[in-house]
Design a protein around this motif. Sequence first.
Motif, mmCIF file in Angstrom:
data_model
loop_
_atom_site.group_PDB
_atom_site.id
_atom_site.type_symbol
_atom_site.label_atom_id
_atom_site.label_comp_id
_atom_site.label_asym_id
_atom_site.label_seq_id
_atom_site.Cartn_x
_atom_site.Cartn_y
_atom_site.Cartn_z
ATOM 1 N N ASN A 45 1.007 -1.425 -0.262
ATOM 2 C CA ASN A 45 -0.127 0.129 0.126
ATOM 3 C C ASN A 45 0.824 1.371 -0.039
ATOM 4 O O ASN A 45 2.395 0.980 0.372
ATOM 5 C CB ASN A 45 -0.806 -0.090 1.526
ATOM 6 N N VAL A 46 0.272 2.576 -0.570
ATOM 7 C CA VAL A 46 0.895 3.744 -0.535
ATOM 8 C C VAL A 46 0.290 4.805 0.484
ATOM 9 O O VAL A 46 -1.174 4.946 -0.076
ATOM 10 C CB VAL A 46 1.938 3.510 -2.532
ATOM 11 N N GLN A 47 0.727 5.436 0.613
ATOM 12 C CA GLN A 47 0.197 7.124 0.933
ATOM 13 C C GLN A 47 1.138 7.879 0.455
ATOM 14 O O GLN A 47 2.223 8.061 0.590
ATOM 15 C CB GLN A 47 -0.433 7.140 2.266
ATOM 16 N N SER A 48 0.424 9.219 0.577
ATOM 17 C CA SER A 48 1.558 10.741 -0.070
ATOM 18 C C SER A 48 0.463 11.742 0.776
ATOM 19 O O SER A 48 -0.653 11.803 0.415
ATOM 20 C CB SER A 48 1.700 10.249 -1.521
ATOM 21 N N ALA A 49 1.212 12.801 0.672
ATOM 22 C CA ALA A 49 0.702 13.624 0.886
ATOM 23 C C ALA A 49 1.090 15.419 0.919
ATOM 24 O O ALA A 49 2.550 15.289 0.796
ATOM 25 C CB ALA A 49 0.289 13.835 2.009
ATOM 26 N N GLY A 50 0.509 16.408 0.682
ATOM 27 C CA GLY A 50 1.720 17.246 0.217
ATOM 28 C C GLY A 50 1.012 18.907 0.449
ATOM 29 O O GLY A 50 -0.067 18.743 0.853
ATOM 30 N N ILE A 51 1.547 19.543 0.582
ATOM 31 C CA ILE A 51 1.066 21.179 0.978
ATOM 32 C C ILE A 51 2.049 22.420 0.350
ATOM 33 O O ILE A 51 2.850 22.160 0.533
ATOM 34 C CB ILE A 51 0.942 21.487 2.844
ATOM 35 N N SER A 52 1.014 22.887 -0.190
ATOM 36 C CA SER A 52 2.034 24.122 -0.726
ATOM 37 C C SER A 52 1.499 25.314 -0.725
ATOM 38 O O SER A 52 0.105 25.811 -0.507
ATOM 39 C CB SER A 52 2.110 24.155 -2.836
ATOM 40 N N ALA A 53 2.657 26.736 -1.464
ATOM 41 C CA ALA A 53 1.924 27.816 -1.016
ATOM 42 C C ALA A 53 2.589 28.613 -1.613
ATOM 43 O O ALA A 53 4.328 28.710 -2.404
ATOM 44 C CB ALA A 53 2.210 28.873 0.670
ATOM 45 N N ALA A 54 1.684 29.686 -2.488
ATOM 46 C CA ALA A 54 2.405 30.602 -3.541
ATOM 47 C C ALA A 54 2.634 32.157 -3.703
ATOM 48 O O ALA A 54 1.082 32.146 -3.183
ATOM 49 C CB ALA A 54 2.155 29.660 -4.939
ATOM 50 N N TYR A 55 3.722 32.758 -3.976
ATOM 51 C CA TYR A 55 2.888 34.057 -3.676
ATOM 52 C C TYR A 55 3.758 34.632 -5.511
ATOM 53 O O TYR A 55 4.689 34.677 -5.769
ATOM 54 C CB TYR A 55 3.750 35.260 -2.793
ATOM 55 N N SER A 56 2.666 35.639 -5.570
ATOM 56 C CA SER A 56 2.914 36.569 -7.113
ATOM 57 C C SER A 56 2.814 37.366 -7.139
ATOM 58 O O SER A 56 1.818 38.493 -6.280
ATOM 59 C CB SER A 56 2.663 35.736 -8.327
ATOM 60 N N ARG A 57 4.182 38.488 -7.870
ATOM 61 C CA ARG A 57 3.505 40.233 -8.342
ATOM 62 C C ARG A 57 3.794 40.602 -9.241
ATOM 63 O O ARG A 57 4.746 39.886 -9.830
ATOM 64 C CB ARG A 57 4.654 40.677 -6.715
ATOM 65 N N ARG A 58 3.112 41.043 -9.743
ATOM 66 C CA ARG A 58 3.425 41.836 -10.811
ATOM 67 C C ARG A 58 4.133 43.224 -10.690
ATOM 68 O O ARG A 58 3.988 44.227 -10.032
ATOM 69 C CB ARG A 58 1.753 42.851 -11.777
ATOM 70 N N LEU A 59 5.339 42.815 -12.229
ATOM 71 C CA LEU A 59 6.565 43.984 -11.248
ATOM 72 C C LEU A 59 6.375 44.815 -12.433
ATOM 73 O O LEU A 59 6.643 46.360 -12.584
ATOM 74 C CB LEU A 59 7.458 42.730 -11.327
ATOM 75 N N TRP A 60 5.870 45.036 -13.596
ATOM 76 C CA TRP A 60 6.017 45.678 -14.760
ATOM 77 C C TRP A 60 5.122 45.071 -15.692
ATOM 78 O O TRP A 60 6.122 44.042 -16.677
ATOM 79 C CB TRP A 60 7.720 45.827 -15.393
#
Length: 570
Positions: A520-535
């Motif tokens: 059997n197999v199990q997996s888990a994950g969490i992520s966060a991302a931030y983006s900002r327009r520069l020009w």
Amino acid sequence: MRTKITMRRVGTLAALLLAGTATSAHAQFSGDPGSDGDAPSAGGPAASSSEGGRSEARAERRRAKKQVNVSPYLEVGQVLSADLKGDGDVLTYTTLAAGVDASIVTRRAELAGSVRYEYRIGESGGLGNSSSLSGLARGRIEAARGLNLEAGALATRTRADGYGGDTGVFLRDGTNVSNLYSVYAGPTFARRIGGLDVGAGYRFGYTKIDVDDPTPPGVTAQDIFDSSTNHVAWASVGARPGDLPFGWQVSGGYQREDASQLDQRYEGKFARADVTVPIGPTLALLGGLGYEDIEIGQRDPVVDANGVPVRDANGRFITDKSKPRELSFDTDGLIWDAGVMWQPNRRTALTAKVGRRYGDTIYTGSFTYRANHATLSVGVYDGLSSFGRGLSGGLAALPTQFDPIRNPVDGSINPCVFGDQGGGCLANQLGNTTTAQFRNRGVQAVFSSRLGGWSYGIGAGYDRRKLLLPSLSAIADLNGVIDENYYLFLSAGRQLDRDSDLTLAAYYNYFDNGAPGAANVQSAGISAAYSRRLWRGLTGHAAASLTAFDQEGFNSELIGSALVGMRYSF
């Protein structure tokens, strides 16, 4: 006045029930979670087969502003990934990517999609150069009144062994990673003609898996899927209550799938009649009776002197062309189901059915709720399916407007999508890349909402597969094997200000492999991302993720990754 309103509600309910009974005849062949097993999928013709549903959809499109957003982009990023639990390896690499995100809504066309090609340049930790193509798209064009041309496509990476899909970061040159491609296309027709509701459609599907490397020694794998084509055609005609105190519908369909592995073939056909009996302004009884004929067969694999099946370099069984095709499932005879539908208002609908199919008792149902800021759908399904047919049906069940979600570090596509129309998940279809046909039972729930500046999405489900193989085959030990998959996906996003955005995502997947000697197999994950327009079209972004993977008999992994990058959108 009260009598007129009540009769109008009864008529509306009956029309919706009649539309949902059997118009989408292709759902008779499988238990796609996008439907209740017999009811139409979100992309099927019955979604617009009631006159009320069509007029409401047209009015909504007229009210909505024309939207054509096509955004090609180029991107560069720097990634650091560290094994926090095992040998402590640290990998660094540069990503170069090109892609396009699209969202189109016009009077006659709807499309949502995201396609991305990424090339990784390894820098440290022994990581070599690699590339990947990922994407998800679903669209519909109204070619004429009542006639739609529909299509969908998926490109992603998944695990090629029998241990279920893992949405973690595929960085290393793993021996159980594969590239998956699946497409479907076809016309659907739904229109009211001369007092009758007429529906018909055809769908072609193709699915292919390319294995990077064979399954590692010592790992027990089921037969690894190669490619398949499938065709499904259906038609129906019916009438609503009026001259008769009940609605009726007659439908029929045919489906065939041919898989390259072991020369496998699925062939099914059915015909049935359904009635809808309103017993109140919000309640109706459903009933159906018909006939079905389904055959599934495949050839034996080549065996060595000890009777052990021989596999090729990619871990697939080699087909013995000298042996005749043997049946792994064969049924024909009467089918029936009965149930009830409750629709207290325009936003809420509940359907529950019990019946007899495949020589067994089946239970199916669905619940939908649509508010101004949220949608919730729950489906209970029970049917016959396969890896290829399941993906075609799953793609067809996705909405034509959604917000594609990607892993912010590796760019892979999330198998669950969410939007104002609702959402859908392909997680159970990706659970196992086996070639075998199977009896498919399960439940799936999808919730999406936009509230307080945030957009939320939740997809969860349970999927149970019982594999179907010939009882006298050299691989008969896989016949009756039961695989179970549990999955949960969460996403949230918010526009912080005019130029910046924040997105969060998490998932959990547990795959219980029933194959002899399998783990059997199990997996888990969490992520966060931030983006900002520069020009202008230039955007900077930063992301971090934590991924855990645990497989019985192998070392567990905990991988932390971070990315900084720039994107230019045209």
